[in-house]
Design an enzyme around this catalytic site. Sequence first.
Site, PDB file in Angstrom:
ATOM      1  N   GLU A  93    -120.381  12.716  19.298  1.00  0.00           N
ATOM      2  CA  GLU A  93    -121.122  12.691  18.022  1.00  0.00           C
ATOM      3  C   GLU A  93    -120.217  12.152  16.917  1.00  0.00           C
ATOM      4  O   GLU A  93    -118.993  12.099  17.080  1.00  0.00           O
ATOM      5  CB  GLU A  93    -121.601  14.107  17.677  1.00  0.00           C
ATOM      6  CG  GLU A  93    -120.456  15.049  17.375  1.00  0.00           C
ATOM      7  CD  GLU A  93    -120.805  16.522  17.569  1.00  0.00           C
ATOM      8  OE1 GLU A  93    -121.547  16.855  18.523  1.00  0.00           O
ATOM      9  OE2 GLU A  93    -120.324  17.335  16.760  1.00  0.00           O
TER      10      GLU A  93
ATOM     11  N   LYS B  50    -117.887  11.798  13.635  1.00  0.00           N
ATOM     12  CA  LYS B  50    -116.985  12.661  12.884  1.00  0.00           C
ATOM     13  C   LYS B  50    -117.254  12.375  11.409  1.00  0.00           C
ATOM     14  O   LYS B  50    -116.892  11.319  10.893  1.00  0.00           O
ATOM     15  CB  LYS B  50    -115.529  12.347  13.238  1.00  0.00           C
ATOM     16  CG  LYS B  50    -114.532  13.240  12.550  1.00  0.00           C
ATOM     17  CD  LYS B  50    -113.141  13.043  13.154  1.00  0.00           C
ATOM     18  CE  LYS B  50    -112.140  14.055  12.630  1.00  0.00           C
ATOM     19  NZ  LYS B  50    -111.875  13.944  11.205  1.00  0.00           N
TER      20      LYS B  50
ATOM     21  N   ASP C 221    -117.138  12.235   7.518  1.00  0.00           N
ATOM     22  CA  ASP C 221    -115.986  12.189   6.632  1.00  0.00           C
ATOM     23  C   ASP C 221    -116.340  12.839   5.300  1.00  0.00           C
ATOM     24  O   ASP C 221    -116.702  12.158   4.342  1.00  0.00           O
ATOM     25  CB  ASP C 221    -115.570  10.726   6.431  1.00  0.00           C
ATOM     26  CG  ASP C 221    -114.192  10.619   5.818  1.00  0.00           C
ATOM     27  OD1 ASP C 221    -113.505  11.652   5.719  1.00  0.00           O
ATOM     28  OD2 ASP C 221    -113.799   9.503   5.442  1.00  0.00           O
TER      29      ASP C 221
ATOM     30  N   TYR D  91    -121.582  34.402  16.955  1.00  0.00           N
ATOM     31  CA  TYR D  91    -122.813  35.123  16.636  1.00  0.00           C
ATOM     32  C   TYR D  91    -122.809  36.495  17.260  1.00  0.00           C
ATOM     33  O   TYR D  91    -122.092  36.752  18.222  1.00  0.00           O
ATOM     34  CB  TYR D  91    -124.074  34.334  17.025  1.00  0.00           C
ATOM     35  CG  TYR D  91    -124.256  34.028  18.494  1.00  0.00           C
ATOM     36  CD1 TYR D  91    -123.917  32.778  19.009  1.00  0.00           C
ATOM     37  CD2 TYR D  91    -124.827  34.970  19.350  1.00  0.00           C
ATOM     38  CE1 TYR D  91    -124.113  32.479  20.338  1.00  0.00           C
ATOM     39  CE2 TYR D  91    -125.027  34.680  20.687  1.00  0.00           C
ATOM     40  CZ  TYR D  91    -124.665  33.437  21.182  1.00  0.00           C
ATOM     41  OH  TYR D  91    -124.863  33.140  22.493  1.00  0.00           O
TER      42      TYR D  91
ATOM     43  N   LYS E 215    -110.390   8.445  16.313  1.00  0.00           N
ATOM     44  CA  LYS E 215    -110.349   7.962  14.926  1.00  0.00           C
ATOM     45  C   LYS E 215    -110.596   6.463  14.868  1.00  0.00           C
ATOM     46  O   LYS E 215    -110.002   5.711  15.641  1.00  0.00           O
ATOM     47  CB  LYS E 215    -108.972   8.258  14.320  1.00  0.00           C
ATOM     48  CG  LYS E 215    -108.635   9.746  14.287  1.00  0.00           C
ATOM     49  CD  LYS E 215    -109.242  10.406  13.084  1.00  0.00           C
ATOM     50  CE  LYS E 215    -108.165  10.657  12.064  1.00  0.00           C
ATOM     51  NZ  LYS E 215    -108.623  11.514  10.966  1.00  0.00           N
TER      52      LYS E 215
ATOM     53  N   CYS F  55    -106.621 -12.503 -27.399  1.00  0.00           N
ATOM     54  CA  CYS F  55    -106.688 -12.989 -28.776  1.00  0.00           C
ATOM     55  C   CYS F  55    -105.439 -12.662 -29.587  1.00  0.00           C
ATOM     56  O   CYS F  55    -105.269 -13.150 -30.701  1.00  0.00           O
ATOM     57  CB  CYS F  55    -107.919 -12.427 -29.481  1.00  0.00           C
ATOM     58  SG  CYS F  55    -107.801 -10.665 -29.825  1.00  0.00           S
TER      59      CYS F  55
ATOM     60  N   CYS G 284    -109.154  -3.698 -27.581  1.00  0.00           N
ATOM     61  CA  CYS G 284    -109.045  -4.752 -28.587  1.00  0.00           C
ATOM     62  C   CYS G 284    -110.302  -4.647 -29.441  1.00  0.00           C
ATOM     63  O   CYS G 284    -111.407  -4.663 -28.915  1.00  0.00           O
ATOM     64  CB  CYS G 284    -108.996  -6.119 -27.900  1.00  0.00           C
ATOM     65  SG  CYS G 284    -109.319  -7.473 -29.039  1.00  0.00           S
TER      66      CYS G 284
ATOM     67  N   CYS H 124    -112.975 -11.677 -30.220  1.00  0.00           N
ATOM     68  CA  CYS H 124    -112.003 -11.905 -29.151  1.00  0.00           C
ATOM     69  C   CYS H 124    -112.671 -12.709 -28.025  1.00  0.00           C
ATOM     70  O   CYS H 124    -113.704 -12.302 -27.499  1.00  0.00           O
ATOM     71  CB  CYS H 124    -111.530 -10.547 -28.633  1.00  0.00           C
ATOM     72  SG  CYS H 124    -110.545 -10.651 -27.147  1.00  0.00           S
TER      73      CYS H 124
HETATM   74  P1  AMP Z   1    -108.935  16.750  11.047  1.00  0.00           P
HETATM   75  O1  AMP Z   1    -109.261  17.180   9.636  1.00  0.00           O
HETATM   76  O2  AMP Z   1    -108.591  15.302  11.156  1.00  0.00           O
HETATM   77  O3  AMP Z   1    -108.032  17.684  11.740  1.00  0.00           O
HETATM   78  O4  AMP Z   1    -110.305  16.811  11.837  1.00  0.00           O
HETATM   79  C1  AMP Z   1    -110.941  18.036  12.018  1.00  0.00           C
HETATM   80  C2  AMP Z   1    -112.103  18.124  11.096  1.00  0.00           C
HETATM   81  O5  AMP Z   1    -113.086  17.151  11.383  1.00  0.00           O
HETATM   82  C3  AMP Z   1    -112.835  19.410  11.248  1.00  0.00           C
HETATM   83  O6  AMP Z   1    -112.234  20.440  10.527  1.00  0.00           O
HETATM   84  C4  AMP Z   1    -114.177  19.070  10.681  1.00  0.00           C
HETATM   85  O7  AMP Z   1    -114.190  19.371   9.312  1.00  0.00           O
HETATM   86  C5  AMP Z   1    -114.290  17.577  10.785  1.00  0.00           C
HETATM   87  N1  AMP Z   1    -115.463  17.112  11.556  1.00  0.00           N
HETATM   88  C6  AMP Z   1    -116.312  16.154  11.131  1.00  0.00           C
HETATM   89  N2  AMP Z   1    -117.288  15.949  12.002  1.00  0.00           N
HETATM   90  C7  AMP Z   1    -117.086  16.799  13.035  1.00  0.00           C
HETATM   91  C8  AMP Z   1    -117.785  17.046  14.248  1.00  0.00           C
HETATM   92  N3  AMP Z   1    -118.882  16.371  14.586  1.00  0.00           N
HETATM   93  N4  AMP Z   1    -117.281  18.006  15.058  1.00  0.00           N
HETATM   94  C9  AMP Z   1    -116.163  18.680  14.738  1.00  0.00           C
HETATM   95  N5  AMP Z   1    -115.472  18.487  13.597  1.00  0.00           N
HETATM   96  C10 AMP Z   1    -115.913  17.552  12.756  1.00  0.00           C
HETATM   97 ZN    ZN Z   2    -108.740  -9.511 -27.972  1.00  0.00          ZN
END
Ligand code: AMP
Ligand code: ZN
Length: 717
Positions: free
Chosen positions: A135, A137, A139, A253, A360, A457, A472, A477
């Site tokens: 899946e 990652k 950002d 859980y 990455k 100018c 300015c 100008c």
């Molecule tokens: P890093 O910060 O590079 O150590 O990467 C870990 C972080 O990636 C985790 O703490 C999550 O916040 C983030 N992350 C983003 N997408 C995912 C995902 N699909 N599964 C797990 N972690 C994820």
């Molecule tokens: Zn100027």
Amino acid sequence: MYSSEQTRHLQDLSKSLLLRAAQSSLAEKELVPLRQVLVFHEYRYYILNDPLITDPEYDSLYKWLEKLESAHPASITPDSPTQRVAKGLTKNFPAVHHLVPMLSLENSYNADDLMDWDRKARELTGLAGIEYCVEPKFDGASISLIYENDLLVRGATRGDGVEGDDITSNIKQIRSVPLSAAFSGYGIEQVEIRGEVLINKENFKKFNARLAEQQLPPLANPRNAASGSLHMKDPVEVSRRNLEAFLYHISYYSNAEGLDISRGETAGTDKAHAAKSKKTPVTHSDSLNMLWNLGFRSPQKEKKLFRNIQEVIDYCLDFESRRDQLPYEIDGMVIKVNDFALQDKMGMTTHHPRWAIAFKFKARQATSKLIKVEFQVGRTGSITPVAKIEPVPIGGVTVGSVSLFNEDVVRSKDLKLGDSVLVERAGDVIPYIVKSLPDLRTGKEKKIVFPTHCPACGDELVRTEDEAVLRCININCPAQVVERIIHFVSKDAMDIRSFGAANVMKFYELGFLKDVPGIYSLPFDQIATLEGFGEKSIDNLRTAIEASKKQPLHRVIFALGIRYVGETTAKTLAKAVGYLPDFKDFSEEQLLALEDIGPKVAGSILQFFENPDNRKMLAKLEALGVNLRSTRSDKTATGNLTGLSFLFTGTLHELKRSDAEELVEKNGGKIMSGVSSKLSYLVVGEDAGSKLEKAKKIPAIKILTEKEFLRFIGSAT
Ligand code: AMP
Ligand code: ZN
């Protein structure tokens, strides 16, 4: 989450509630259905991105809910859509313990890394092949949420992984986080889930445009914007930023029998697995499905299962190649062992689980050298330092020049001439310098000196106390004049196509164009002698300039480039005045009474109209035929069609397609590119084809003939 039967039922219910709302005949007994349909429409909008009612319709139902709840406060439920709105400011964000520590991920950067990891995983488990779930990652900023008895009770940042900050009131501003979710249906009483908060690229751009309008430096990237937003004291401001959340992990859980079950990151859960109720997931992929079915935005559609590491690699690379087309930023992919029992067997290190790894993407950062700093003069006279760096390729583009915004930015990043610097370019975000690398200094680096006089100018620059910007203030100008003309002809202003910055500069240098009114008295006979200006291109330019004289007043106001007056303020101003020069008689009070106009903006408007040079310029423009009076479209510029979308198909007879589309946009409506349930109106001309067939199958779309459309527009404007 909702079956098609439920969807139809809730849509019908919405329509009948809307009808009764219009007749003001809603009462206390409608509280429950109102909440039900609002939660449903939030889901359609924020999770599915496929709304079934318009924004004004949603707002009208929401207002009714508020009204009824304030008349019957005892009947407010904690998960009512109205309960997202926090009152007042958050004082502090107390530290809270995560139920299960939030670990990091192991990183990999190429195909070999992933093959190694797969080999180790197979050795560790003694299996010939393992099923992986892959899946994106995301950002953004990581969060953890706790639900108890189906209600969201806590939202926290990651912090140091063991303790984070309690940011519940801000989390509630994220509309894709449900305030309640039916975990009890799975026998779950308390649950901790993890995810990532982000700002999508479009909202990030809008947000930065808003900052630019206020002459504030933009935020560097969507990730910083998201994590910064989570710690803001004012939840209303958080809500304005349109954050989104993806939830991708269940970390813990407990079920009704009181058994605690930690997911994946603690050992010894065999017993717990055995005790789980039948329905709870036993694989990661199922847990994403479960979250999705409970109304969360999980990467349910983005995830994919593989048994072969080469296929995993291909999927990762495929995503990387499509990275720029995604609506949000991702910085890699995450590969997870799918089977929970196997995850537990593999366990974790103190740093990361052994059953997952991040792949990455190629960094969109690079190091370079800061060679020199140039100072550019903007249209309002602001001086912007621009770093010239040794050109470096970043994410497929060569970057040689990076804006540094203002002196504060230069000082806070401790930048010196000759420094090695880290440069980032994320997606369509403009490149920026992340930081200098002082460890690489040789001692020969020099301080960046800001000019005392305008590079264009020569006038002395000023710096007002409340601003980080040097300016300015010579309105003649040349650099400012050129920038003002460029702004005047630009698409969102007077929209004089085929003019453009390059022509403005050329004409200015040649003395064909000295100021804004000069646009309307260009010496075309002389321009015709220039290379690259044939009859056709001159004709086009002449027609576009002529057409711009009839632009509605709000565009003229925006085009003037008055400080702090962006498109929205320009629309407000155009509505408030019949004839533009009349603003010279406006008082500060009159301006402040207008929507969204504060003292700073009012002051700038007054200053503009008090200046005799500006008044002369307006008189010249008018004498040359430019419209300075408000028109009907100014009065409705923000639009009676706001929230409605249109699509045209077939041949129209009364109007050109492009004119019809413009009419819609002028009145605040949107033009769609295809038929989907987001479409409000399909306008059919002669010989309409497949779009009409498709639209007929979607009950939410209303179908209009051209005549009906014209009548509709006529009554709306
Ligand atoms: P890093 O910060 O590079 O150590 O990467 C870990 C972080 O990636 C985790 O703490 C999550 O916040 C983030 N992350 C983003 N997408 C995912 C995902 N699909 N599964 C797990 N972690 C994820
Ligand atoms: Zn100027």
